[in-house]
Design an enzyme around this catalytic site. Sequence first.
Site: not given
Ligand SMILES: C[S@@+](CC[C@H](N)C(=O)[O-])C[C@H]1O[C@@H](n2cnc3c(N)ncnc32)[C@H](O)[C@@H]1O
Length: 268
Positions: A52, A74, A185
């Site tokens: 992803d 995306k 998100m």
């Molecule tokens: C579709 S969700 C996936 C979450 C993922 N499965 C997890 O457990 O972290 C995507 C969201 O995770 C958060 N996110 C993912 N990576 C991040 C990072 N390195 N720093 C801050 N937020 C992050 C943000 O809120 C982003 O919009």
Amino acid sequence: MTAWDALAARRAGVPVFAPGHVWLAGAGPGDPGLLTLDALAGLQQADVIVYDALVDPRVLALAGPQARLEFAGKRGGKPSATQADISERLVALARAGHRVLRLKGGDPFVFGRGGEEAMALAAADVPFRVIPGVTAGLAALAAAAIPATLRGVNRAVIFAAGHGADEDFDWTPLVKAGQPLVLYMVMHNLERIAAALMAAGLDGDTPAAVIASATTPKERILVSTLRRISAAAREQKFEPPAIVVIGAIVDLRERLIGETGAVEKDSV
Ligand SMILES: C[S@@+](CC[C@H](N)C(=O)[O-])C[C@H]1O[C@@H](n2cnc3c(N)ncnc32)[C@H](O)[C@@H]1O
């Protein structure tokens, strides 16, 4: 003894990736140091890695030389593959006899649609394994020196998604719980959700923080209050991916970092 030998000695060996199997693995928030050893074993043995957008390039760089990388997120305004397309692709690759690593940011079962993919694999009788990852909500708090729980401060943490199909989600029960909120998100809806939380009774002076791109070279941290957080994030041009945390635990950051900023870090 290497870490692999030590791991193998303590259980039935390092897991062997069989042809025709799918491993649904968490890549963690960015820093490859936060990968599990099982995810690393998957990266090194996979024939195909379906990943992803939020999977860090430093993690992908750990793939074995035989691995083919397939992007499934995306990018650049192009229409992204639908969830059904991705699930179908995983099934087709496994049926063709590949070792398929499905790599997702954070943890595959936390706001990552890993549940849907696991269900599709189960329905198609494709053997699969789930490898958890460090979820962004916890990694971002650690990166910002905000303890997720502290005795006497909170006894629960609420993880919630700030965007979804149900835009009229009722935040009142979450606010009534009186426990910190960790929002995923949420950046595009932050103003609306902060207002909804205040309307549901959460004090506008409640400490709040945004942690963007946690554990990556682009990591940024902003500390404010619920009332100000959306405007402050906009003024300072904070971008997704970001975690927003709201609650008394945010104030603990100052006590941990103090004036010296004495929290050790080497990933960013
Ligand atoms: C579709 S969700 C996936 C979450 C993922 N499965 C997890 O457990 O972290 C995507 C969201 O995770 C958060 N996110 C993912 N990576 C991040 C990072 N390195 N720093 C801050 N937020 C992050 C943000 O809120 C982003 O919009």
